[in-house]
Structure formats: C-alpha cells, structure tokens
Design an enzyme around this catalytic site. Structure first.
Site, PDB file in Angstrom:
ATOM      1  N   GLU B 252       0.816  -1.214   0.000  1.00  0.00           N
ATOM      2  CA  GLU B 252       0.000   0.000   0.000  1.00  0.00           C
ATOM      3  C   GLU B 252       0.852   1.268   0.000  1.00  0.00           C
ATOM      4  O   GLU B 252       0.572   2.224   0.717  1.00  0.00           O
ATOM      5  CB  GLU B 252      -0.963   0.003   1.197  1.00  0.00           C
ATOM      6  CG  GLU B 252      -1.975  -1.128   1.122  1.00  0.00           C
ATOM      7  CD  GLU B 252      -3.022  -1.097   2.240  1.00  0.00           C
ATOM      8  OE1 GLU B 252      -4.176  -1.434   1.964  1.00  0.00           O
ATOM      9  OE2 GLU B 252      -2.671  -0.715   3.372  1.00  0.00           O
ATOM     10  N   ASP B 325      -8.532  -8.705   4.087  1.00  0.00           N
ATOM     11  CA  ASP B 325      -8.221  -7.656   5.050  1.00  0.00           C
ATOM     12  C   ASP B 325      -9.254  -7.547   6.169  1.00  0.00           C
ATOM     13  O   ASP B 325     -10.073  -6.630   6.141  1.00  0.00           O
ATOM     14  CB  ASP B 325      -8.088  -6.311   4.336  1.00  0.00           C
ATOM     15  CG  ASP B 325      -7.565  -5.228   5.263  1.00  0.00           C
ATOM     16  OD1 ASP B 325      -7.065  -5.564   6.339  1.00  0.00           O
ATOM     17  OD2 ASP B 325      -7.646  -4.044   4.892  1.00  0.00           O
ATOM     18  N   GLU B 353     -12.418  -2.130  12.595  1.00  0.00           N
ATOM     19  CA  GLU B 353     -12.357  -1.375  11.339  1.00  0.00           C
ATOM     20  C   GLU B 353     -13.495  -1.749  10.400  1.00  0.00           C
ATOM     21  O   GLU B 353     -14.094  -0.892   9.771  1.00  0.00           O
ATOM     22  CB  GLU B 353     -11.006  -1.626  10.640  1.00  0.00           C
ATOM     23  CG  GLU B 353     -10.924  -0.977   9.262  1.00  0.00           C
ATOM     24  CD  GLU B 353      -9.587  -1.191   8.563  1.00  0.00           C
ATOM     25  OE1 GLU B 353      -8.680  -1.792   9.179  1.00  0.00           O
ATOM     26  OE2 GLU B 353      -9.451  -0.749   7.406  1.00  0.00           O
TER      27      GLU B 353
END
Lengths: 651, 651
Positions: B252, B325, B353
């Site tokens: 990323e 993820d 998250e």
C-alpha cells in the site's frame, strides 16, 4: 405563468398513457364500443366513450328521486332511467364503475338514491393558490386555474356523487367576495354545473368592514344586513344556482357575531335571511374553543346547546366528527346527539392533516363508518369533507389518498357501504381486478387506519403532534408561554400515576355531554372502550386491561403493533409488483418506506417519553425503540415541505 | 496542552466511583482484606489491595515455565508459585479474576502457561496522536501521554497476559526512530516493564534515507546495514529488553526491499541481523497486494511462498488471519498452511475497522476461535492483535469493545478457551455476576458476531464497504479511475447470473492455495460451506441452498436475520437495566440503537442494490427494506467523525 399553464395541458394530454395517477379511478382504456340510445346528455357521451358492453338505453322517468336512477337489464339491453340528466349521469357512472371493477357481466336491477341531499367538498384553498393542510401542491381553482383540470375534477366528483364544493378556505379572506373573485367563481361554477355540482364560498364575517368599508360587522346593524343582501344578490346574478356560505366565526381568531355581543345564531340567521330568497344556505361551523380553564372537548357543546332551535331552517351547523379536531381517532362530538331542533351536518377530513399527510397510507372509510355507527346518518341534513385535492399530477399526493376522496363520495351517497366494499371497488378501478390483488389489498386498506392509530395515538391518545405541522410526534412540546391547549401535555396528562385526560364525572365531566347509556359506559374505566380509554380516563400505569396486560404493557404493544402493521403494509405491497404498473408501484413503495420509518419514530418518541413517567420497562416480546429520546427532542422537522417529509431522517 | 493533561488526571482520580467504563474489567471495590505472605512484588501489592478472600502465600518455584504459575488451595491457604515475578503477577490476576467473576470459592488446583511466547498488541498510533482505524480518541502514548494512563493500560494487559506492545502505526514514519521518539519509548518501556510488557516499534524501511540522510535504503548497501546496526544499538542502550521491529514493506505504498530489486527475505534478514545480538526479532507483514490482474486474495501467497525457508530464525512473518483484510468473515490465509519452514504469527484485528467501529457490539472471540479451528495454534510462533485502545474515558469507545481486548489476551494465552467462557468471565468482572444476566448476556455476546456478519456480509460476501471509512455499505461504489481492487464490485461481481467471486479452479483458482481436502471442498459449490459461498463461487441467483431456499432467498433471509438479531440485542439489553449501572446501561443502549438502524441501512443498501441484478422479489416472510436505493446512493457519511456515525440518519 403562461409556462405553467402550458405544462398543465401537456400533462393532461399524456394522461392516457402515463401511469402517474392522474386518471384517478377512471382508467378507461380506449374508445367505447356500445350503442347508446335515448336522450342526449353528458351521460350518453360518457358511455359512448367508455362503455365496452352491449347496447344501452337512457330514458327520463319523472317518478324517481331528483338525483336517483334505476338500472335494469332486459333482453340484453341495459336501461338507465332517471328524472334528471344528473340522475342519468350518476347511473352511467355506476355502470362504468361496475365495468371497471369487473362486475358488469351479471343482469342488473339497481335502484339508487343518495342518503344526503348535500354532499360537499370543503377546499381550504387560499386566494394565493396555497392550500391549508394541503399536501398535494396548489389549488386547482385559484392562480393559473385550468378549465380542463377543473372539468376532470368535476367528473371525478360526479362519478361518486359529490354535488357541492366550497371553493375557498374556511379561514376566509374578505376578498373571497370581491368582484374579481366572483368572476372566477362564475367561471368555475359554469364548468362544474353540467356535472351536478354547485359552488359555495367560505366567507369572512368581517367582510362588510374589510370589503365594504363599513365601521362594523354587527349582524344587527342595518348597513351590515344591507351589505350582505347586496353581496348575495351580486353573487346570484352570476351564479344562479350558488349553494351558499360556509362560516368559521369566532374560532381560532376569526371574526364573528360574538365580537358584537351577538350569538352564533344571530350571526348565522342574518346571513341565512340574505340567502333565503335564492334558496341558499348557511353552513355554520361549531369548531370553537378558547384558552380558558374548561376542557376544550366540552366547549363547542357548551356554546351551541343553548342555541338549539334558534337557527333558521336554511342554516346547518357543520360539526366536526369529533369534539377536538380530526384526530386519528376521536369519540363523536356530543353535539350530534345533543342538538334536537337544529339542522346538522358532519364535517369529515379527507386530507390527512393528522394522519401522515400525503406520506402515510391510511384508508379512512373505517374511521367514517365507525362514526356512522354512533351518529345516525338520518340525523344529518348534509355531509362535508375537507378535500385532499391539489394540482399535483396524481391529485392527492399519495396514490392511495385518492381512495379517501373516493370513499368520502361513496359514503356521502350511501353511508351503509362497508369499507371493504369501497376499497375493493376503488382498487379494481384504480389498479387491477386480479382476484389475489383485490383480496390482499382490500385487507391492507381496511386495516391501515387502525395501524396508523396504533403507531400514532392508540388507546384514546390524541393531539401528541408537534405544534404547527401536525405531522410528527412531539408529546413533550410545551414551550413556556404557549397556550396550554395548544400543547400535547394538555391532552395526555402523563404523570407518575398514569396517562390520559380525566373527562369522567370526577374529572372534566365531558362524559355527561353524551346520552345514556353511553355516558355511564364512558365514565367507567372498566366499561369504557379501550380505543377511548385515555380520552376519558387518567389511566394508572398498572391498570389491568381486558387483554390481561397492564396499561403500560398494552400501550407498548399497541405502538409495536403499529410498527409491525406498517412493516407488513410495505411487505405486502412489495409482493404486488406484478399487478401494478412500475411507476405507481415505485411511488407507493417509496411512501410506504417513509411510513415505516415514521412509524418507528412515532413509537420511539411516544414510548420513550411516556416511559420517563411510567418508569416501567418496555416488554421483551417486541422490538424496542431505536432512537434516543434526547435526539428526537432536538430534531426539528422542516415544516415548509410537506411533499416528502420524514420524521427524523436526513435526505 | 497542559490543560488536557490536567483533565486526564482528574478523570483518573474519579475512576473509583464513576461508572464510565474507565475501570475496564478491574472493578475491585474498596481495599483488600487478606494477609499476603511470601515474596514482595507487584503481585503481592495487587492482592493486598484487592483480594477479599483468605490468606495467600506467594512463592518462587524455578521448575515452572517462565511466565507460568501454579495456584493451589491447601488447609485454607492459597499458594501461588511461579518462577518469576511476572508468573506470580499472572497468578495473582488469575485469582482476582476468579474473585471478580464469582468463582473464587472452590478449592483451587491450577497450572497455567501461555500457548504463545509473544502476545502482542499492535497500536496503529501516529506520532501526532491520531490513531489509524482508532475509534476511541487519541493515542495514550504520543502527545500528552499520561504515566498513570499507561500504567493502567499495562495493568489491564498483564491481567490477561499480553506481554508485548508495538507503540506505533505499521504505516510508520521514519521519525519513529528519531532520538526524541526513542526517549518517549524508553519512558513508556519503563512503565510497562514491571507488568511484563516489552515494547516494539514499527519501522519505515526507508528510515536510513529519510532519517539518516543516506541515498538508498537497499538492504545490501553497507551504509544502510551499518545505519540499522547503529540505530538498533541506540535503542537497546535505552531499552535493554526492546522487543524488535514490525515492518509493513512494499505494501500500500510503503517503501521496502523490492524497491531495490531485493526480496522480502533479504530486507527482513538485514534487520534481523542487526537485532540478533540483542535477542530482538523482526515481525514482517505479508499484507501485500497490487493493482494487477491477479485475484488480490492470491497475491500474498504467491509472493511469500517462494521465500519459504529463506528467513532468519528471528524473523516471524506476520500474517493477517484472512487473505484479504480483516473482513467480518474470511477463510483463513492459505499462507498459514502453505509455509513449512518459516516462523509465522497471526495478526488479528481487535479494533473494529470492518465491524461497525465503536458503534456496533460484535464480540470477536467466535471469529478468532473459528480461525483457530482451521489454523492450529501450534503452527504459530506468536500472535498479534491490532489494538482498539484510545484515550477515551472507557478506553475502547464501546463498553463491549473492551471485551475484544480482553478476549484477545485470553486467547493469546489459551486459544482453546471457548467464546462462552471468555464472555462469561468478562461479563462477570465488568458488569455483574447475577446468574440471569450472565447467561443471557453470554448468549448475546456469542451470537453478536454472526449477527453482524448477517446484516453486513453474509454467505461469503466481503469488502462491500464505502471507500475510506469502512463503516457503511457502498456495494455500488466504483468511481471511474478508482483501482478496481479498491471497489466493492471487484469483490462481489454481481451480474444477471449471480453473485460472488469465482475463485474455483475454473476461476481465479485461489482454492488451489489450500491443502487437500479443503481445496476440493471449497472448489465444489455443493460442498463449500455456506459461510464462504460467494467468496469462492459466482453463485447463480437460483442456486439451491442446503436450506432448501434459492440463493437469492437465502441472501435475503440472512440480511433479515441480521436485522432481527440486532433488534434482539437491543431488546435483551433493555431487559438488563436492573443489573447494570445507569450510565453504562444508557451508553450501551444508545450504541445498540445505532446498531439496529445501521443494520437496516446495511440490509437495505445491499439487498436493493443486488436486487437490481437478481430481479427477484424479496420474500414475503420478512420485513422489507425501508430506505430507497437512490437515496442511499446519494448519502455520504461524514468520515471525519467516527465517534457517533450512523449510516443514514440526521443528527
């Protein structure tokens, strides 16, 4: 201005194909096929255009009621007889209704006449084109009126037998009687006349001062009397069949005879005398209350009962169905059984001021037949309904709000019709005659009013609305300085002991305005119907209900049932997709979704607020509130937009 | 700044009485009463202050595991033996846990040792005090850190056996290794050390360039190697028991060895060599993927499998539990069964998250034990959890989010514990040991994860989140120019035929990264578990499910079950009012209400969007969506505020 007019015409040109609800329940497809014989009249034209069956003969028959008709099948020919063109037209619409709802195939032998002589819509339309408590755009009568739209309106009314229309708001401006306005009134009357509809006007009692520049409006004043005589004469010159006046006097700030120490009777009679030579009438509203210490529910009765028998015979007292104000459910106004020597008419509200505006599906025929089960139609001289018509494409804002216009007309003609019958008739004409659709949706419509009552104000609760918009709940609203009777706590009286307005003999004694045995029944908490419980009683939270639950638990269950009912309406409608055109399906689905969210907001606002008094838990066998009370209390609905409000959701 | 510091201390002074969640699961009331004999250490102090039972003897016993302990009751005396002070401390907390959860009355004979040697929290805390994916305020380590808060944090960790903490974000700034930062690292390490907790740091692979001003960060470059050696030396001078580095490299946008044509192994080993003399370790993350044509789920495996066996023995590959993820549910990352000669550790995410941030109650122990049922704990060298700790009063934003911190620690110590056991322990310590409360709320917690999966992403769906905030649904999001693998349609692949990512042998062949017989099982739509169905298959809308329903109907039922489950949690919690203090009761109730509304938003967004592909009706035996798709598509969540977002509601 011109632009708008053109747009309106374009819209009308498209109505034959667009599924926008503009065709109301007249969903005739293509030209008629039948041969029509007999008299030439509007009835003949309607049948020529739309009747798909065999030959029809129209004939005059003097023996029938002026608006009545007879339909009979004989040797394959259908014969409609009536004593007037209007009777023939009503008969024609009856036949077309049978055709559109799929019931025209059997042999017919029908005789009909209306239950009430005057079946009137009240339009709360203002001269500037806005509509008070209107949720479907602007007035079709004022500002940029379209002849064709008014004609369509007339036809829709005639098809269900409505024969009168008050063209302007009861909160009337003196200008309603100006020369200019009367010119437009004549234009409208000329369009409506062929459909059997008379026009009426709401008048401002102070008109002689504000329009005629007199120094008083005292009904005993000679100049005042003369002014009204002259004005009436002027009206009838232009509208020879003018119906008369509707008056809201000494009510919510409007002027009236009491301003001069005269009674309502003196005021009404003065106007009635002016109208008498032309066979005009006065409809005098009894909707009066003031901010005194007395129970608002009692005030109209107390003010008008002493005047019983004092009104001239062309005055009709126009009484709202309930003693407060068009709440989702009210007991009937005790004036209906109290007055013995005064002509009366009921004022029902078709527009959903207190029933979710144009967002909530609430079929009102069950509410009105409930009223007729307690107030005998025979005791009434006439009937009025506050209209829900505006210039929006689909006339009423919500496709299903059309059903309330329809139902009002049908019940004004025949108050013994059941809600099921009316719903089924309307559904068949408006959407589909499919058997499953009709039976499922008839159930949905018939149950919808109870569902709305449940999520808004069950068990006799009333006026928990936010000040001003009457759309969302604000049971806590009580801004300092506000008139107590304009705040919800005045009505619900929640405290640590319980909930409800004590109107028993030990309370405000409103029960005593009802005749026996009703007065006793309402006075006793054990015999008072659940549906009026907090209307008449301050009910202890732990009061044992007929269901076996405590009152608090019952209250929770009612709200929960309301939310479940709203959800079920949405689910059921979603299942109807194959029976309905895509446009109207999506429109109604959108509204039903709003309704579910609003129902949750209502449940949450009311239960969580009342819980601050009851200190009792919400039962475990139901879904619980999903909004926080303090957040709801901070929320302000934008009241300038009635098109698509929702109680508490961003958009 | 000073103001804030004072506020923090004031808050801590109040923790003994305020029911604000600040005491976590350490809700000891008043001073201890028992006599403590034996060695003097932190364990003795904790027991002295908090133990309410009989006499306790603490003693050293060299025969036990370094962190293990033995607790035994004999003749009314409880004896805790351990080979270290930390072992004694863990034993003391075990005893206090039994006391607080109401289980200290029976005779004890307990021997414990941890399953994993390293049980580490990863804090994604930035030097400016913000926390990436943090939903509970700012960092407790950086900017205005309070010694007392860090000590409380250490104590909480020690009480569940967590023995390591990475102090900064994996997206690390080079400044993480600056002299100034290391001073603060030493301060923190000194506070944590008595509680058996080592500190670690995330490092930026380009640090030698950005901090050391070298021209390269190539791991073969001598200056680079020397820079790291010097830096490591500098660290250990201040923190002799420093744990090591955590590295997110070539992932990323972060720099890494691949920038210089070197492999992950070369990069990791270079750092490992620098740390080796001090017994430090490198935790090298495998979370890598790029915007190429290959299935993102396959990329980490393809990149790291060729490196198996090439890492030094003080490198541990840190592998997220699933191949994508931290989704609400994922199959395990096939690296766990693929790598044969490389030390591995699992990275779990405690902060929610993708599970409703600090608004939704989602107890994650069931998700983690599901992972351990497929990936044997014995195959792992260590375990890491991305922390949900911030400086908010209650540490984690949601009172029940504390349970995930607690559960991570307990499972890191003993991964065979059941979710039920952990939930019950935590509830008893945190709220109440009432039997009804414990059994009802244990059920609620254990079912909560499945409920969240159901209303967010059932049947193997993943990554339907809005770009950026990962809070609400945006299954339709695919702005032109966005990387496909950063948009939901990349993952759900909805079309007229069906839904899901074909990862079978005829698709991306991700199934083949799994060992037999799992690969075959996942590859076959008839044997693939429902819970992974659209993860591995593009499932036809009419595919027959094991339930007997079509896939579309099953999907609808799962979403509906999710909403029902959320509603049920709220109802059940409302029923717990008498067992919980008023403050925390109201806090949790508020959050659960948000959760229900969000659950409805999720259901509506996903079902209505997928319905535009399936063209199938939502079944009649469930509540239907209450929001309009086009309105939801226009809604933008304010992503700057994670405190109290809701998907689609005004506030």
């Amino acid at each position: 201005m011109r632009q708008l007019l053109i747009t309106l015409f374009l819209v009308l040109t498209h109505t034959a194909t667009a599924e926008d609800g503009s065709r109301l329940w007249h969903r005739f497809e293509g030209a008629g096929t039948a041969s029509i014989q007999g008299v030439k009249c509007l009835a003949a034209r309607e049948l020529q255009s739309n009747w798909k069956g065999g030959p029809i003969v129209l004939q005059r028959n003097g023996g029938l009621h002026r608006e009545g008709y007879h339909i009979a099948t004989s040797k394959g020919i259908i014969r409609i007889s009536a004593s007037t063109d209007i009777g023939l037209l009503y008969g024609a619409y009856h036949l077309l209704r049978l055709q559109q709802s799929g019931n025209a195939h059997q042999a017919l032998n029908i005789t009909e006449r209306p239950a009430f002589a005057r079946r009137i819509l009240n339009h709360w339309d203002n001269p500037d084109g806005t509509i008070e408590r209107g949720y479907s755009g602007h007035s079709i009568f004022w500002e940029n009126a379209s002849t064709e739209v008014i004609r369509q309106y007339a036809r829709a009314n005639a098809s269900v037998g409505i024969n009168g229309t008050v063209l302007n708001n009861v909160n009337a401006k003196p200008e309603a009687l100006s020369r200019e306005t009367l010119k437009q009134v004549k234009t409208i009357a000329d369009i409506l006349r062929p459909y059997g509809i008379r026009v009426y006007l709401s008048v401002n009692f102070a008109s002689p001062m504000r329009l005629g520049r007199l120094s008083t409006a005292d009904p005993r004043d000679k100049n005042v009397i003369r002014w009204w005589q002259e004005k009436v004469k002027e009206i009838y010159r232009q509208v020879p069949d003018f119906g008369g006046f509707l008056v809201k006097a000494n009510s919510e700030g409007e002027p009236g005879p009491c301003d001069y120490g005269r009674s309502h009777a003196e005021g009404a009679n003065m106007l009635a005398r002016a109208l008498k030579p032309y066979h005009g009438i006065v409809m005098w509203r009894t909707f009066v209350y003031s901010a005194n210490d007395d129970d608002r529910a009692k005030q109209a009765y107390k003010e008008f009962m002493p005047l019983d028998g004092k009104f001239l015979d062309n005055v009709i007292l126009q009484i709202k169905n309930g003693p407060i104000d068009f709440q989702p459910r009210e007991p009937y106004s005790p004036l209906f059984t109290g007055l013995k020597s005064t002509p009366m008419m009921a004022e029902l509200q078709i527009t959903q001021e207190y029933l979710g505006a144009a967002n909530h599906l609430a079929f009102l025929a069950p509410m009105w037949t409930e009223f007729f089960s307690l107030v005998k139609p025979q005791s009434l001289r006439a009937i009025a309904g506050v209209a829900n018509v505006g210039n929006n494409q689909n006339w009423c804002g919500h496709h299903f709000a059309q059903a309330n216009w329809y139902a009002f007309g049908r019940l004004a003609w025949n108050p013994t019709l059941t809600p099921e019958t009316i719903a089924r008739e309307w559904l068949g004409q408006t959407f589909s005659t499919n058997h499953d659709f009709l039976s499922t949706m008839t159930d949905l419509m018939v149950q919808s009013h109870e569902t709305v009552v449940n999520y808004m104000m069950p068990l006799g609760l009333h006026h928990l609305f936010a000040l001003g918009h009457h759309y969302g709940p604000q049971p806590w609203y009580a801004a300092p300085g506000t008139r107590p009777d304009w705040t919800p706590p005045y009505y619900h009286r929640a405290d640590a002991q319980g909930l409800g307005f004590n109107r028993t003999r030990k309370g405000s004694d409103a029960v005593s305005q009802y005749p026996q045995p009703l007065a006793d029944r309402y006075d006793n908490i054990l015999t008072c119907p659940d549906s009026y419980l907090t209307w008449f009683h301050h009910v202890p939270w732990d009061h044992q209900m007929k269901s076996g639950r405590t009152f608090w638990d019952e209250l929770c269950h009612k709200y929960s049932a309301g939310v479940d009912g709203a959800r079920k309406m949405l689910t059921v409608w979603d299942g109807m997709e194959s029976h309905v055109d895509a446009d109207r399906f999506a429109d109604v689905q959108h509204k039903l979704r709003i309704q579910v969210r609003d129902a949750e907001w209502w449940r949450d606002a009311c239960l969580l607020y009342f819980q601050t008094f009851s200190h009792r838990p919400i039962p475990q066998d139901m879904d619980h509130p999903v909004h926080d009370l303090n957040e709801m209390m901070q929320f302000r609905l934008d009241i300038t937009n009635y098109e698509n409000p929702t109680c508490g959701y961003s958009r």
